[in-house]
Design a protein around this motif. Structure first.
Motif, PDB file in Angstrom:
ATOM      1  N   ARG A  72       2.474   6.785  -6.890  1.00 57.71           N
ATOM      2  CA  ARG A  72       1.553   7.800  -7.418  1.00 57.71           C
ATOM      3  C   ARG A  72       2.083   9.207  -7.147  1.00 57.71           C
ATOM      4  N   ASN A 105       0.841  -1.207   0.000  1.00 56.08           N
ATOM      5  CA  ASN A 105       0.000   0.000   0.000  1.00 56.08           C
ATOM      6  C   ASN A 105       0.872   1.252   0.000  1.00 56.08           C
ATOM      7  N   SER A 106       1.949   1.249   0.795  1.00 59.00           N
ATOM      8  CA  SER A 106       2.866   2.394   0.829  1.00 59.00           C
ATOM      9  C   SER A 106       3.599   2.547  -0.503  1.00 59.00           C
ATOM     10  N   GLU A 144      -4.993   3.895  -4.331  1.00 57.46           N
ATOM     11  CA  GLU A 144      -4.634   3.856  -2.920  1.00 57.46           C
ATOM     12  C   GLU A 144      -5.766   3.270  -2.075  1.00 57.46           C
ATOM     13  N   ALA A 200       1.198   4.164  -2.977  1.00 62.68           N
ATOM     14  CA  ALA A 200       1.009   5.586  -2.668  1.00 62.68           C
ATOM     15  C   ALA A 200       2.219   6.402  -3.092  1.00 62.68           C
ATOM     16  N   THR A 201       3.418   5.896  -2.805  1.00 63.61           N
ATOM     17  CA  THR A 201       4.644   6.612  -3.177  1.00 63.61           C
ATOM     18  C   THR A 201       4.807   6.652  -4.699  1.00 63.61           C
TER      19      THR A 201
END
Length: 927
Positions: free
Chosen positions: A513, A506-507, A527, A510-511
């Motif tokens: 994107r 998930n991290s 996300e 997000a990073t």
């Protein structure tokens, strides 16, 4: 001759009717010899010729005993048939200018034979001071079967400036005169491109052909140019270095933006400083030389900070309008575009300003710009461009006021060679010819740009000296991308942990994107999509796609700074170049096939590198990681080799494979084998590695050879510059070492079979990838560049043919003059329509290949095939009906700028920000 044949062999002629004894005996012209239009005989040795020439002819003609000697190479056929007016003309012109001549000829096509027999000493070195090949053909083999290897060997020993001047063969004098192309494309290939591979310079035309009688017409103004240029090269051998005057030209583009002294990939002022130091050590007169590079820069630029404008430059000379018009023979012709002198450029309103700085006999001059940069409206309407008065004044100053013995254009590239005129085989009215006039022109040019270097060779008569471009190294990662890389490493250690593995993914998403990777990766989860709820395989696929894209960014090649002429690359820079060289398979290597480093390493773990590349592209995490490990191991192995030859200053002084072989024997394995073991690949095959690293050792030695400044010194002393190919040193290490007189390639040899094979693979992958996205193109547009096609031996050209469904057909000599359609059954897909926009450089170098492309398109358009399987025919028929033209006219797909033009100048018009609407820009592009 006819009477002898009739009297001896025709039965119907009565015996004794022809008195054969009274007919003059036929004069047999030796197959080779030394000729002079005023000599009583053909000489068969140089000693007898010199005795007659020195004691009889020179005394009568008033030629000094110590005059420079120019060797001339001729064809027997012109001498035997008395069609020798052009030969007589050039001999007379040279002697009128105070030179001695030695004219040799042969009846065969090996012109090196009379050259070495009569014009060279027992060691093969020239007895003359310069040599001009008046046949227009290659030194060995002529137009039929060139032997460039033998030619180079002979010319390197002969070691004199070698010019090849051209008699018109495929067009009459009038046809050439009226042509904007200049030389016929076939003649360019045979009598310009092939001699360039030998090391020939300055392809000037010196004679024409009468369209009615077929006899040769001497072209007096061109003969005068050839004679003067040959004599000026010869004088460089005679003149003391202390007396020689050299101009070094700096460039600035665009103007007024801190670009004085710029060139592609080059530290210009640092390089000039190195050259001037060497000139001073060789005895050239250099006064008040600055102590360092900064001092040199300040001498030219009064303001050493950025944002230079022309008013900030040092003015070396002020030329009055009266002096300019009296010295410049074509100044009146410039009034059409620029009005009366002094004009508005390079002037203070009264005098013409020559910018630069003189240091004794060395002048550092700033070449003026085109002059159109600040006036985009002029670009729209001035179709018959010319240099401005300031540009003409600069070269007029060099020739008549400073009186330079030679010119050195410094770096890639200036404006002179792109001035209006014929493409090749220029007349005395073409502006590059007018501007350079009779100055020997040396030109430092980037080794990776042979196409534009070729333009400089043919249009400004430049003898190019290649310089090394800075090595490319991995771009690396920074900021968010580096953080993303660390997250991926964390995931690899915790991927089997359902909870923590999902949280890290998930991290990662997000990073990714935040770093805008979602623009590059299709179907990247949002996300809001919790990766803790999906399988480990699905998470691996997501991370693998991001990791693959991250590796692409990290491994992008960026130049490592600027190259400084005279300073070989450091060990680290050499490693970067060698790693890239080691990535390619070399099946055609002369010493035997060489496998690439990635292939050898992949095979050591039971993988095929092509399959690994494909699975990595699909985002398979394990394979992405394996590929990264292979890249790191490759670098480590190459580093282990280079470190062995690196000194305390971090530079490679010499390569000693013998010592390394001893170390390998006693140390239990080569350094690179040990490096691969330490990086996780212990089973790499030493037998496969050995030929690769022998090859890399040879490349390393050539990379660090300091040949750029020595080549210049030799050229300024009237010696031969070793020829060599230009291009990408990664793809073709024969480009190394630099310091060579660059040539392109035989334009009729492309596309090669290897290039065609690669092109079909590339096209297949392109169409597959588009089909996977639901796209099935009917037409594709191409821009064809000269440099790219030289580097790849015609890959992009072959890609166009592959899309159409055509293959090139070479003849027995390997020259590609035909194409053939591939049947639809063999092709297995529709023929794709193409539109090709060819650059001006591509047009100049590969005009025959443009005709080849046009032929392929028209063959496809005229093929009687279903329209759904032949989009070329489909679109051509639609256009023919819409425009009411023939099918062949509608099948026109290959376009370029007009002859002599190298840009539509749309970019400059936009950059200068004038109020130009879209319709005007369209007009600018189209016309």
């Amino acid at each position: 001759m006819v009477l002898r044949v009739a009297g001896g062999y025709v039965p119907s002629v009565r015996a004794g009717a022809i008195d054969l004894e009274r007919i003059m005996e036929p004069a047999v012209l030796p197959d080779s010899g030394i000729w002079h239009p005023l000599a009583p005989v053909i000489f068969d040795n140089i000693q007898e010729y010199n005795e007659w020439y020195e004691n009889v002819h020179c005394t009568m003609a008033g030629i000094p005993k110590d005059a420079p000697t120019v060797g001339l190479i001729m064809q027997k056929s012109h001498i035997a048939t008395k069609d020798d007016g052009h030969y007589v003309g050039i001999v007379q012109e040279l002697e009128r200018r105070g030179a001695k001549v030695a004219c040799v000829y042969t009846g065969g096509l090996d012109f090196s034979a009379p050259m070495t027999e009569y014009l060279a000493d027992s060691y093969g070195e020239g007895r003359v001071d310069s040599v001009v090949n008046l046949t227009g053909f290659s030194l060995v083999g002529g137009p039929a079967s060139q032997d460039a290897v033998k030619s180079k060997e002979v010319l390197m020993k002969f070691n004199r400036p070698y010019m090849v001047s051209i008699p018109l063969c495929f067009q009459s004098f009038t046809e050439w005169q009226n042509s904007s192309l200049g030389l016929h494309p076939v003649q360019v290939a045979l009598q310009v491109s092939l001699p360039e591979i030998d090391g020939a310079i300055e392809p000037l035309i010196f004679s024409g052909r009468d369209g009615t009688s077929g006899r040769t017409i001497p072209m007096q103004d061109r003969i005068a140019a050839v004679a003067t240029r040959a004599l000026n090269w010869a004088r460089l051998r005679k003149k003391e270095n202390a007396d020689k005057k050299i101009c070094i030209a700096l460039f600035q583009f665009p103007p007024d933006k801190g670009n004085v002294g710029t060139a592609a990939y080059l530290d210009v002022f640092g390089s000039i400083f190195s050259v001037m130091q060497e000139l001073k050590s060789k005895g050239y007169t250099i006064d008040n030389m600055p102590e360092d590079v900064e001092g040199l820069q300040k001498a030219i630029l009064e303001d050493s900070e950025a944002s230079y404008s022309m008013s900030d430059l040092n003015v070396e000379y002020r030329m009055s309008v009266d002096q300019y018009e009296s010295l410049c023979p074509y100044s009146h012709d410039l009034r059409e575009n620029w009005g009366a002198p002094p004009g508005t450029l390079n002037t203070d309103g009264k005098d013409m300003l020559i910018y630069g700085k003189r240091f004794g006999n060395i002048f550092l001059g700033v070449q003026p710009t085109f002059g159109y940069e600040g006036d985009p409206m002029r670009l729209l309407f001035a179709k018959s461009a010319s240099p401005h008065h300031g540009f003409a004044a600069f070269y007029t100053y060099l020739e008549y006021v400073f009186q330079a013995d030679a010119m050195l254009h410094f770096g890639t590239h200036g404006s002179l060679e792109f001035m209006p005129g014929k493409q090749v085989g220029m007349s005395g009215n073409c502006y590059p010819d007018r501007l350079i006039s009779v100055l020997p022109n040396l030109y430092y040019y980037a080794a990776n740009n042979p196409s534009e270097a070729t333009i400089a060779k043919r249009r400004s008569y430049a003898s190019t000296i290649s310089y090394l471009t800075p090595p490319a190294d991995n771009a690396g990662l920074y900021k968010g991308l580096k953080e993303l890389s660390e997250l991926i490493k964390s995931y690899q250690g915790l991927r089997e942990n359902e909870q923590r593995g999902g949280m890290i993914v998930n991290s990662i998403i997000a990073t990714a994107r935040v770093c805008n990777l979602d623009k590059d990766i299709e179907d990247l989860p949002g996300e809001e999509d919790d990766q803790q709820k999906v399988t480990m395989e699905a998470r691996d696929m997501v991370v693998g796609q991001i990791y693959r894209r991250l590796m692409e960014i990290e491994s992008r090649a960026l130049p490592m700074g600027l190259h400084r002429i005279g300073v070989p690359p450091t060990a680290e820079e050499s490693i970067a170049t060698l790693v890239n060289i080691a990535q390619l398979d070399r099946p055609d290597n002369e010493a035997g096939p060489i496998r690439s480093m990635p292939r050898i390493i992949a095979e050591s773990v039971g993988r095929d590198i092509e399959e690994l590349y494909q699975s990595s592209d699909k985002g398979v995490l394990a394979d992405v990681e394996l590929l990264r490990s292979i890249v790191l191991a490759s670098r480590a192995a190459v580093r282990s080799m280079v470190v062995e030859s690196t000194n305390s200053e971090g530079r490679v002084e010499s390569v000693n494979p013998v010592m390394r072989d001893m170390f390998s024997f006693f140390g239990g394995g080569s350094p690179w084998k040990k490096a691969l073991e330490e990086n996780g690949f212990p089973d790499a095959d030493e037998e496969k590695l050995r030929p690769l690293f022998r090859y890399l050792e040879g490349c390393l030695g050539e990379i660090v050879r300091n040949n750029e400044v020595p080549s210049l010194m030799r050229a300024l002393e009237g010696q031969f510059i070793e020829p060599g190919p230009g291009g990408d040193p990664i793809r073709n290490p024969d480009v190394l070492p630099t310091g060579k007189n660059m040539h392109a390639l035989d334009p009729q040899s492309i596309p090669t079979k290897a290039a065609s094979d690669v092109a079909f693979v590339v096209v297949a992958r392109l169409l597959e990838s588009m089909a996977a996205k639901g796209e099935n193109p009917e037409s594709i547009a191409f821009t064809l560049w000269g440099t790219d096609n030289i580097k790849t031996y015609g890959e992009s050209l072959a890609q166009v043919l592959a899309l159409i469904g055509c293959r090139p057909v070479p003849d027995s000599l390997g020259r590609v003059n035909k194409v053939e359609l591939i049947s639809l059954e063999e092709l297995g897909r529709p023929r794709i329509d193409v539109v090709c926009n060819c650059s001006g450089v591509f047009r100049d170098l590969f005009i025959n290949q443009m005709n080849l492309l046009d032929r392929a398109v028209k063959m496809a358009a005229e093929a009687d095939e279903p329209l759904e399987m032949n989009y070329v025919r489909k679109h051509s028929m639609e256009q023919a009906e819409e425009l009411n033209i023939s099918l062949r006219q509608a099948a026109t797909r290959v376009f370029s700028n007009a002859s002599g033009s190298y840009s539509a100048n749309v970019g400059i018009a936009i950059e200068n920000g004038a109020q130009i609407d879209e319709e005007q820009l369209q007009e600018q592009l189209a016309t």
